[in-house]
Design a protein around this motif. Sequence first.
Motif, PDB file in Angstrom:
ATOM      1  N   SER A  72       0.822  -1.208   0.000  1.00 41.93           N
ATOM      2  CA  SER A  72       0.000   0.000   0.000  1.00 41.93           C
ATOM      3  C   SER A  72       0.857   1.258   0.000  1.00 41.93           C
ATOM      4  O   SER A  72       0.551   2.244  -0.691  1.00 41.93           O
ATOM      5  CB  SER A  72      -0.918  -0.018   1.225  1.00 41.93           C
ATOM      6  OG  SER A  72      -1.687   1.158   1.293  1.00 41.93           O
ATOM      7  N   GLU A  75       2.226   2.127  -3.484  1.00 42.62           N
ATOM      8  CA  GLU A  75       1.225   2.805  -4.316  1.00 42.62           C
ATOM      9  C   GLU A  75       1.066   4.261  -3.889  1.00 42.62           C
ATOM     10  O   GLU A  75       0.905   5.154  -4.725  1.00 42.62           O
ATOM     11  CB  GLU A  75      -0.111   2.064  -4.232  1.00 42.62           C
ATOM     12  CG  GLU A  75      -0.113   0.725  -4.931  1.00 42.62           C
ATOM     13  CD  GLU A  75       0.355   0.831  -6.378  1.00 42.62           C
ATOM     14  OE1 GLU A  75      -0.147   1.720  -7.101  1.00 42.62           O
ATOM     15  OE2 GLU A  75       1.246   0.053  -6.771  1.00 42.62           O
ATOM     16  N   ARG A  78       3.867   6.346  -5.305  1.00 49.67           N
ATOM     17  CA  ARG A  78       3.689   6.673  -6.726  1.00 49.67           C
ATOM     18  C   ARG A  78       2.745   7.851  -6.906  1.00 49.67           C
ATOM     19  O   ARG A  78       2.893   8.633  -7.845  1.00 49.67           O
ATOM     20  CB  ARG A  78       3.173   5.451  -7.477  1.00 49.67           C
ATOM     21  CG  ARG A  78       4.193   4.317  -7.590  1.00 49.67           C
ATOM     22  CD  ARG A  78       3.717   3.258  -8.567  1.00 49.67           C
ATOM     23  NE  ARG A  78       4.732   2.233  -8.782  1.00 49.67           N
ATOM     24  CZ  ARG A  78       4.662   0.996  -8.308  1.00 49.67           C
ATOM     25  NH1 ARG A  78       3.596   0.612  -7.612  1.00 49.67           N
ATOM     26  NH2 ARG A  78       5.627   0.129  -8.533  1.00 49.67           N
ATOM     27  N   ARG A  79       1.764   7.963  -6.029  1.00 48.31           N
ATOM     28  CA  ARG A  79       0.789   9.072  -6.132  1.00 48.31           C
ATOM     29  C   ARG A  79       1.340  10.373  -5.568  1.00 48.31           C
ATOM     30  O   ARG A  79       0.800  11.449  -5.856  1.00 48.31           O
ATOM     31  CB  ARG A  79      -0.508   8.705  -5.410  1.00 48.31           C
ATOM     32  CG  ARG A  79      -1.246   7.521  -6.003  1.00 48.31           C
ATOM     33  CD  ARG A  79      -2.695   7.470  -5.515  1.00 48.31           C
ATOM     34  NE  ARG A  79      -2.791   7.383  -4.071  1.00 48.31           N
ATOM     35  CZ  ARG A  79      -2.813   6.243  -3.383  1.00 48.31           C
ATOM     36  NH1 ARG A  79      -2.709   5.081  -4.020  1.00 48.31           N
ATOM     37  NH2 ARG A  79      -2.931   6.243  -2.062  1.00 48.31           N
TER      38      ARG A  79
END
Length: 220
Positions: A72, A75, A78-79
Amino acid sequence: MTHNLPTAILLDFDDTLIATSHSRRGLFFDHLRLFGASEASIERLAERWGLPFPEMVRAALAADTRENFVLSYIELMRRHPPAPCPGAGELLRTARRADVPVAVVSSSSRQLIEVDLVTLGLDSLVNRIYGVEDVPFVKPDPRVLDPARRYLGEEFGIRAFTEALFVGDSLIDHAAVGGACRFAAVLSGSCTAEEFLAAGVASEYIFHSLEDVVSLLSAT
Protein backbone atom coordinates in the motif's frame (compact mmCIF):
# COMPACT_ATOMS: atom_id res chain seq x y z
CA MET A 1 41.38 23.35 -5.67
CA THR A 2 41.89 20.84 -8.51
CA HIS A 3 40.40 17.35 -8.12
CA ASN A 4 40.91 14.20 -10.16
CA LEU A 5 37.79 12.97 -11.93
CA PRO A 6 36.21 10.23 -9.78
CA THR A 7 36.30 6.73 -11.24
CA ALA A 8 32.73 6.22 -9.97
CA ILE A 9 30.07 7.97 -7.92
CA LEU A 10 28.41 6.19 -5.01
CA LEU A 11 25.43 7.92 -3.47
CA ASP A 12 23.46 7.60 -0.30
CA PHE A 13 19.76 7.97 -1.10
CA ASP A 14 17.71 9.46 1.75
CA ASP A 15 18.37 13.18 2.15
CA THR A 16 21.33 12.95 -0.23
CA LEU A 17 19.66 12.23 -3.56
CA ILE A 18 16.02 12.56 -2.47
CA ALA A 19 14.73 14.96 0.21
CA THR A 20 13.19 12.11 2.17
CA SER A 21 12.74 13.87 5.51
CA HIS A 22 10.83 16.65 3.78
CA SER A 23 8.71 14.64 1.34
CA ARG A 24 8.44 11.14 2.81
CA ARG A 25 8.64 11.29 6.61
CA GLY A 26 5.13 12.57 7.27
CA LEU A 27 3.66 10.37 4.55
CA PHE A 28 5.32 7.28 6.03
CA PHE A 29 4.22 7.97 9.60
CA ASP A 30 0.63 8.80 8.60
CA HIS A 31 0.42 5.54 6.65
CA LEU A 32 1.75 3.59 9.62
CA ARG A 33 -1.09 5.05 11.68
CA LEU A 34 -3.62 3.81 9.13
CA PHE A 35 -2.25 0.31 9.64
CA GLY A 36 -2.50 0.48 13.42
CA ALA A 37 0.88 1.77 14.55
CA SER A 38 0.80 3.34 18.00
CA GLU A 39 1.81 6.94 18.63
CA ALA A 40 4.50 5.68 21.00
CA SER A 41 6.11 3.55 18.28
CA ILE A 42 5.96 6.42 15.79
CA GLU A 43 7.60 8.76 18.30
CA ARG A 44 10.42 6.25 18.79
CA LEU A 45 10.89 5.95 15.03
CA ALA A 46 10.91 9.73 14.64
CA GLU A 47 13.86 9.85 17.02
CA ARG A 48 15.67 7.15 15.01
CA TRP A 49 14.81 8.29 11.48
CA GLY A 50 17.25 6.72 9.04
CA LEU A 51 16.98 3.15 10.28
CA PRO A 52 16.68 0.50 7.55
CA PHE A 53 13.14 0.56 6.14
CA PRO A 54 12.26 -3.06 7.07
CA GLU A 55 13.45 -2.43 10.62
CA MET A 56 11.15 0.58 10.96
CA VAL A 57 8.18 -1.39 9.65
CA ARG A 58 8.90 -4.28 12.02
CA ALA A 59 9.18 -1.91 14.96
CA ALA A 60 5.80 -0.30 14.29
CA LEU A 61 3.48 -2.99 12.91
CA ALA A 62 2.29 -6.47 13.73
CA ALA A 63 3.68 -9.23 11.52
CA ASP A 64 0.36 -9.94 9.79
CA THR A 65 0.02 -6.34 8.52
CA ARG A 66 3.54 -5.62 7.28
CA GLU A 67 3.32 -7.05 3.77
CA ASN A 68 0.06 -5.24 3.01
CA PHE A 69 1.51 -2.04 4.45
CA VAL A 70 4.52 -2.17 2.14
CA LEU A 71 2.38 -2.79 -0.96
CA SER A 72 0.00 0.00 0.00
CA TYR A 73 2.83 2.39 0.82
CA ILE A 74 4.47 1.81 -2.57
CA GLU A 75 1.22 2.81 -4.32
CA LEU A 76 1.04 5.87 -2.09
CA MET A 77 4.60 6.79 -3.05
CA ARG A 78 3.69 6.67 -6.73
CA ARG A 79 0.79 9.07 -6.13
CA HIS A 80 2.97 11.47 -4.13
CA PRO A 81 6.27 12.01 -5.97
CA PRO A 82 9.22 12.92 -3.75
CA ALA A 83 11.29 16.06 -3.96
CA PRO A 84 14.81 15.51 -5.31
CA CYS A 85 17.60 17.21 -3.44
CA PRO A 86 18.86 20.31 -5.28
CA GLY A 87 21.27 19.29 -8.01
CA ALA A 88 20.32 15.59 -8.02
CA GLY A 89 19.39 15.46 -11.69
CA GLU A 90 22.28 17.69 -12.71
CA LEU A 91 24.81 15.49 -10.89
CA LEU A 92 23.47 12.27 -12.43
CA ARG A 93 23.35 13.73 -15.93
CA THR A 94 26.86 15.17 -15.60
CA ALA A 95 28.16 11.78 -14.44
CA ARG A 96 26.54 10.10 -17.44
CA ARG A 97 28.07 12.60 -19.88
CA ALA A 98 31.49 12.03 -18.27
CA ASP A 99 31.07 8.22 -18.48
CA VAL A 100 31.33 7.97 -14.69
CA PRO A 101 29.20 5.07 -13.39
CA VAL A 102 26.77 5.75 -10.54
CA ALA A 103 25.63 3.39 -7.81
CA VAL A 104 23.22 4.05 -4.95
CA VAL A 105 24.14 2.43 -1.63
CA SER A 106 21.39 2.77 0.95
CA SER A 107 19.85 1.20 4.04
CA SER A 108 16.46 1.80 2.49
CA SER A 109 14.63 -0.78 0.40
CA ARG A 110 15.81 -1.14 -3.20
CA GLN A 111 12.17 -1.52 -4.24
CA LEU A 112 11.29 1.87 -2.74
CA ILE A 113 14.36 3.53 -4.24
CA GLU A 114 13.45 2.20 -7.68
CA VAL A 115 9.91 3.55 -7.36
CA ASP A 116 11.16 7.04 -6.52
CA LEU A 117 13.81 7.10 -9.26
CA VAL A 118 11.30 5.93 -11.89
CA THR A 119 8.75 8.49 -10.72
CA LEU A 120 11.32 11.27 -11.07
CA GLY A 121 12.64 9.97 -14.41
CA LEU A 122 16.14 9.46 -12.98
CA ASP A 123 16.27 5.66 -13.06
CA SER A 124 18.13 5.45 -16.37
CA LEU A 125 20.95 7.58 -14.92
CA VAL A 126 21.79 5.14 -12.12
CA ASN A 127 23.76 2.04 -13.05
CA ARG A 128 23.07 -0.01 -9.93
CA ILE A 129 21.09 0.20 -6.68
CA TYR A 130 22.11 -1.57 -3.47
CA GLY A 131 19.39 -1.58 -0.84
CA VAL A 132 18.89 -3.43 2.40
CA GLU A 133 17.70 -6.50 0.46
CA ASP A 134 21.05 -6.78 -1.34
CA VAL A 135 23.65 -6.31 1.39
CA PRO A 136 23.72 -8.18 4.72
CA PHE A 137 25.31 -5.15 6.40
CA VAL A 138 24.18 -1.59 7.03
CA LYS A 139 26.11 1.60 7.52
CA PRO A 140 28.39 2.35 9.32
CA ASP A 141 29.71 -1.18 8.66
CA PRO A 142 32.28 -0.67 5.85
CA ARG A 143 31.32 -4.01 4.33
CA VAL A 144 28.19 -2.32 3.01
CA LEU A 145 30.36 -1.05 0.14
CA ASP A 146 31.77 -4.45 -0.86
CA PRO A 147 29.07 -5.38 -3.44
CA ALA A 148 29.36 -2.00 -5.16
CA ARG A 149 33.15 -2.30 -5.20
CA ARG A 150 32.93 -5.75 -6.84
CA TYR A 151 30.32 -4.57 -9.34
CA LEU A 152 32.39 -1.58 -10.42
CA GLY A 153 35.43 -3.79 -10.88
CA GLU A 154 33.60 -6.47 -12.85
CA GLU A 155 31.40 -4.24 -15.02
CA PHE A 156 33.65 -1.21 -15.56
CA GLY A 157 37.13 -2.51 -14.84
CA ILE A 158 37.55 -0.09 -11.94
CA ARG A 159 40.42 -1.28 -9.78
CA ALA A 160 41.30 2.02 -8.13
CA PHE A 161 38.31 2.15 -5.78
CA THR A 162 40.18 4.72 -3.73
CA GLU A 163 39.51 7.18 -6.57
CA ALA A 164 35.74 6.62 -6.44
CA LEU A 165 33.62 9.20 -4.63
CA PHE A 166 30.93 8.46 -2.07
CA VAL A 167 28.46 11.30 -1.47
CA GLY A 168 26.49 11.27 1.76
CA ASP A 169 24.71 13.52 4.22
CA SER A 170 25.57 11.85 7.54
CA LEU A 171 28.43 10.85 9.79
CA ILE A 172 27.25 7.26 9.39
CA ASP A 173 27.94 7.54 5.65
CA HIS A 174 31.38 8.91 6.38
CA ALA A 175 32.15 6.15 8.87
CA ALA A 176 31.09 3.47 6.37
CA VAL A 177 33.54 4.81 3.79
CA GLY A 178 36.37 4.70 6.30
CA GLY A 179 39.00 5.79 3.80
CA ALA A 180 38.10 3.14 1.20
CA CYS A 181 37.39 5.93 -1.27
CA ARG A 182 36.92 9.67 -1.31
CA PHE A 183 33.99 11.09 0.63
CA ALA A 184 31.99 14.23 -0.13
CA ALA A 185 29.60 15.54 2.51
CA VAL A 186 26.43 17.37 1.54
CA LEU A 187 24.56 19.51 4.05
CA SER A 188 21.11 18.37 2.90
CA GLY A 189 20.59 16.21 5.98
CA SER A 190 20.82 16.94 9.68
CA CYS A 191 24.64 17.09 9.98
CA THR A 192 26.40 20.42 10.05
CA ALA A 193 29.65 21.42 8.41
CA GLU A 194 31.22 21.66 11.86
CA GLU A 195 30.29 18.04 12.61
CA PHE A 196 31.82 16.84 9.36
CA LEU A 197 34.98 18.83 10.00
CA ALA A 198 35.25 17.35 13.49
CA ALA A 199 34.93 13.87 11.95
CA GLY A 200 37.89 14.57 9.67
CA VAL A 201 36.21 15.57 6.40
CA ALA A 202 38.33 18.14 4.59
CA SER A 203 36.62 21.50 4.13
CA GLU A 204 36.95 21.32 0.33
CA TYR A 205 34.87 18.13 0.40
CA ILE A 206 31.95 19.66 2.32
CA PHE A 207 29.25 20.99 0.00
CA HIS A 208 26.01 22.84 0.53
CA SER A 209 24.21 20.65 -2.02
CA LEU A 210 24.68 18.24 -4.92
CA GLU A 211 24.73 21.27 -7.22
CA ASP A 212 28.16 22.05 -5.77
CA VAL A 213 29.37 18.43 -5.95
CA VAL A 214 29.03 18.67 -9.76
CA SER A 215 32.27 20.68 -9.70
CA LEU A 216 34.15 17.46 -8.86
CA LEU A 217 33.04 16.01 -12.18
CA SER A 218 34.21 18.96 -14.23
CA ALA A 219 37.59 19.50 -12.56
CA THR A 220 40.62 17.71 -13.94
